[in-house]
Design an enzyme around this catalytic site. Structure first.
Site, PDB file in Angstrom:
ATOM      1  N   ASP A  96      -6.040   1.208   0.567  1.00  0.00           N
ATOM      2  CA  ASP A  96      -6.302   1.575   1.958  1.00  0.00           C
ATOM      3  C   ASP A  96      -7.770   1.297   2.273  1.00  0.00           C
ATOM      4  O   ASP A  96      -8.532   0.836   1.427  1.00  0.00           O
ATOM      5  CB  ASP A  96      -5.916   3.029   2.228  1.00  0.00           C
ATOM      6  CG  ASP A  96      -6.773   4.022   1.463  1.00  0.00           C
ATOM      7  OD1 ASP A  96      -7.810   3.625   0.895  1.00  0.00           O
ATOM      8  OD2 ASP A  96      -6.419   5.212   1.431  1.00  0.00           O
ATOM      9  N   LYS A 127       0.835  -1.213   0.000  1.00  0.00           N
ATOM     10  CA  LYS A 127       0.000   0.000   0.000  1.00  0.00           C
ATOM     11  C   LYS A 127       0.869   1.261   0.000  1.00  0.00           C
ATOM     12  O   LYS A 127       0.674   2.155  -0.824  1.00  0.00           O
ATOM     13  CB  LYS A 127      -0.932   0.002   1.217  1.00  0.00           C
ATOM     14  CG  LYS A 127      -1.858   1.220   1.268  1.00  0.00           C
ATOM     15  CD  LYS A 127      -2.691   1.235   2.543  1.00  0.00           C
ATOM     16  CE  LYS A 127      -1.858   1.624   3.733  1.00  0.00           C
ATOM     17  NZ  LYS A 127      -2.637   1.775   4.975  1.00  0.00           N
TER      18      LYS A 127
END
EC number: 3.2.2.-
Length: 217
Positions: A157, A138
């Site tokens: 996210d 991420k």
């Protein structure tokens, strides 16, 4: 694969805001094209600070650290004083120092030069995940998007994942996001973006805008 009611809702926003998304993505590309080693280092450092913290706070912390060049030469115990606005400040201050040590040669920051030696976006991301403490897929994807390499990768996210459930791209929010699952969901998002004809990096900004009402970074 289908366009559900929720997609119709976000498509309206996309039509209104797409020029703004494109402009923001152009700005990201300019950071890489015109930025120095230090500029790129700041972007990478920013993404170390983002986990479980607001992006605005993380960037404010980076801005504060940059003022006295602490980001480039401060010890962890000096950096931590400026990280009260992000979570896990003790760990993150150490990660920033370790990152700097990795990205320094002959006393100079070489972050952009180093990443230029890795020819593909996939190679850049894999190197980050394997070598930089505090950064998963991420955060690595976030950094790459913020310097103009986000066309074909996802920043998964909680905001994006929640929206992918609403769009029926995935069935449910994953309890944990393993590297394998991350790549699987990313592929599903990639296919969906192709299906609805919204570029992946624009979709990310669109879903973030839907959640937060701002286009940041």
């Amino acid at each position: 694969m289908k366009k559900n009611e929720y997609f119709n809702e976000i498509e309206k926003i996309y039509k209104e805001m797409s020029s703004h998304f494109k402009e923001r993505l152009k700005e990201f590309k300019n950071i890489w094209e015109n930025g120095t080693n230090k500029d790129i280092h700041l972007e990478l450092s920013f993404c170390i600070l983002t986990p479980q913290s607001k992006a605005l706070n993380a960037w404010q912390a980076i801005t504060n650290l940059k003022k006295d060049d602490l980001i480039y030469n401060g010890k962890a115990e000096e950096l931590v004083e400026f990280l009260n606005i992000v979570r896990f400040k003790n760990n993150k201050s150490k990660y920033l120092v370790e990152l700097r040590e990795k990205m320094m040669k002959d006393g100079e920051i070489i972050t952009k030069d180093f990443f230029n030696t890795l020819p593909t976006v996939a190679e850049k991301r894999e190197w980050i995940v394997k070598n930089i403490k505090g950064m998963s897929y991420k955060e690595a994807s976030h950094f790459l998007r913020n310097v103009g390499f986000g066309e074909n990768i996802a920043i998964l996210d909680r905001h994006i994942l929640r929206n992918l459930v609403k769009l029926e791209v995935i069935d449910e929010l994953p309890k944990t996001l393993t590297p394998k699952l991350y790549l699987e969901i990313e592929e599903k998002m990639r296919d969906y973006c192709e299906f609805v004809k919204i570029p992946m990096d624009e979709m990310d900004l669109l879903l973030w805008y839907k959640e937060a009402g701002v286009i940041f970074k």
